[in-house]
Design an enzyme around this catalytic site. Structure first.
Site, PDB file in Angstrom:
ATOM      1  N   SER A  22       6.698  -2.108  36.574  1.00  0.00           N
ATOM      2  CA  SER A  22       7.686  -1.356  37.098  1.00  0.00           C
ATOM      3  C   SER A  22       8.813  -2.111  37.699  1.00  0.00           C
ATOM      4  CB  SER A  22       7.164  -0.275  38.147  1.00  0.00           C
ATOM      5  OG  SER A  22       6.844  -1.173  39.378  1.00  0.00           O
ATOM      6  N   LYS A  23       9.675  -1.372  38.128  1.00  0.00           N
ATOM      7  CA  LYS A  23      11.003  -1.795  38.655  1.00  0.00           C
ATOM      8  C   LYS A  23      10.852  -2.958  39.496  1.00  0.00           C
ATOM      9  CE  LYS A  23      14.857   0.684  37.089  1.00  0.00           C
ATOM     10  NZ  LYS A  23      15.704   1.951  37.090  1.00  0.00           N
TER      11      LYS A  23
END
Ligand code: GLU
Length: 467
Positions: A239-240
């Protein structure tokens, strides 16, 4: 062998994620390897979450990676009449039924099941209703078999089986008349003649429901290959928080598409101990059966290493073209400066990204840089003045100005003055580039040309004289 047809079917609810890109890539590679057809389908039935901006971002990402499609993009939102027709077909054949249970009734039953310690599941109230209830809102449910097993041989994960009594009577059409996700995917894959479905393994649980629909509709069931997720270094889903996850973010950070392609394929697939694969190699060597069953861990260092490789070995004119926007971002217009292709050639060995290359190229286009303080302290001593004077004089009288002739002049000076090469080269580097970390000084001088080289030496000379 009949033609293979593969598809990538993103939902346009964000940019193209590296995980999605890898799925797209696997489909594309297999289609190209088997000389089949690669289809792009935009799954935009979730109107609330789908945006044109995301569609554009996905198409842009695919294009940047060079994943060209042969058919599409098809949009599910254009195909509602097709889905309606198939719902009707299932209703007419008794393979689907109208369910009039209200959301409140269903919720009450769900709560009761949970309280009794049972798995909540539609209880079949409307499954055997004799006729329609006019005027009452309804959903359409698929009449799924409740006995037996639905199994498939996943090309990556092996055999996967589900007991049918675990599967609900799936809603295929909501009370507002819109079809549901698992249903439209089947209609699309069936009517588009998809032979192998390669997708993320978050869809494994959907597969048995979808297989039952294929069977009810009398369509052949495609092969399935569920690709494991990509994880971050901490083994959580990528994820980010682990860094950039959007494909185009990598372009903006100065990565080359071939590096990302190479990296994404190798993440979960191997071919002996080879690391470097061109697209042509991949088309020849890739096979979905060789994709590993366990999730791949995204390793930014490895991607960077691959990118450095592709920059080192890339065609300088192409790299020059790709470098321009990075220079613009830094306020540099390379037209009118030294030849950009020649500049690139001096930087390929030492740049891991185009961004690093752009930073490394700035001194070529700017004369107004300040000298690195540490370098000044160490190398710009008063004894440097005669050295600069000598370089300027020798360059001025030299007919040639190639890196070979420049090197020759440096050697002469070293001999005449009893100096080591570094003692001449480092002050020259500072004069030309501002610091001591720079490409080969002979090449830098050749690229800048005699006039610019001497101008910069004069400037450094003035600086040293000022003390
Ligand atoms: N639209 C789905 C997704 O983006 C893919 C469905 C499929 O490939 O079957 O996750």
């Amino acid at each position: 062998m009949s033609e293979v047809r593969l598809r990538f079917a993103p939902s346009p609810t964000g940019y193209l994620h590296v995980g999605g890109a890898r799925t797209a890539l696997f489909n594309w590679l297999l289609a190209r390897k088997q000389k089949g057809t690669f289809i792009l389908r935009i799954e935009d039935t979730d109107v609330a979450r789908s945006t044109q901006e995301s569609v554009d971002a996905i198409l842009q990402g695919m294009e940047w990676l060079g994943l060209d499609w042969d058919e599409g993009p098809y949009y599910q939102s254009d195909r509602f009449p097709v889905y309606k027709e198939f719902v009707q077909k299932l209703l007419d054949s008794g393979k689907a039924y109208k369910c009039y249970c209200t959301p409140e009734e269903l919720e009450a039953k769900r709560e009761q099941a949970l309280m009794d310690g049972r798995k909540p599941k539609y209880d079949g109230t409307c499954r055997e209703l004799a006729g329609d209830v006019p005027g009452k809102p309804y959903v359409v449910r698929f009449r799924a078999p409740h006995e037996g097993v639905t199994a498939f041989d996943d090309l990556i994960k092996g055999r996967i089986a589900f007991n049918n009594d675990e599967l609900d009577d799936l809603i295929i059409q909501r009370s507002d008349g819109t079809p549901t996700y698992n249903f439209v995917v089947v209609i699309d894959d069936a009517t588009m003649g998809i032979t192998t479905v390669i997708r993320g393994d978050d869809h494994v649980n959907n597969t048995p429901r979808q297989i039952l629909l294929y069977e009810a509709l009398g369509y052949p069931v495609p092969h399935f290959a569920h690709v494991p997720m990509i994880l971050g270094a901490d083994k959580a889903r990528l994820s980010k928080r682990h860094g950039a996850t959007g494909v185009m973010a990598y372009r903006d950070m100065g990565y080359l598409p071939e590096a990302l392609v190479n990296y994404l394929v190798r993440l979960g697939w191997s071919f002996g101990d080879e690391e470097i694969f061109s697209k042509e190699d991949l088309i020849e060597k890739f096979s979905i059966e060789q994709v590993g069953r366990s999730a791949g861990v995204f390793n930014p260092d490895k991607l960077l290493w691959l990118n450095a490789h592709y920059i080192k070995t890339g065609d300088p004119s192409r790299l020059a073209g790709l470098l321009v926007p990075f220079l613009h971002e830094r306020g540099v217009d390379p037209t009118g400066g030294p030849d950009l292709v020649a500049v690139v050639k001096t930087l390929q060995e030492r740049s891991r990204t185009l961004l690093e290359m752009a930073d490394g190229a700035l001194f070529y286009f700017r004369r107004d840089f300040s000298y690195d303080e540490k370098a000044v302290e160490k190398f710009l001593t008063p004894e440097v003045s005669p050295l600069y004077e000598l370089l300027i004089a020798k360059f001025a009288s030299s007919a040639d100005f190639t890196h070979q002739s420049i090197e020759q002049i440096f050697k002469e000076i070293c001999e005449e003055k009893g100096l080591k090469l570094g003692q001449v080269a480092q002050p020259a580097r500072i004069a030309l580039c501002g610091g001591t970390v720079a490409p080969s000084i002979f090449e830098v001088m050749e690229v800048l040309g005699k006039e610019e080289t001497n101008l910069r030496l004069e400037k450094a000379l003035a600086f040293v004289r000022r003390g």
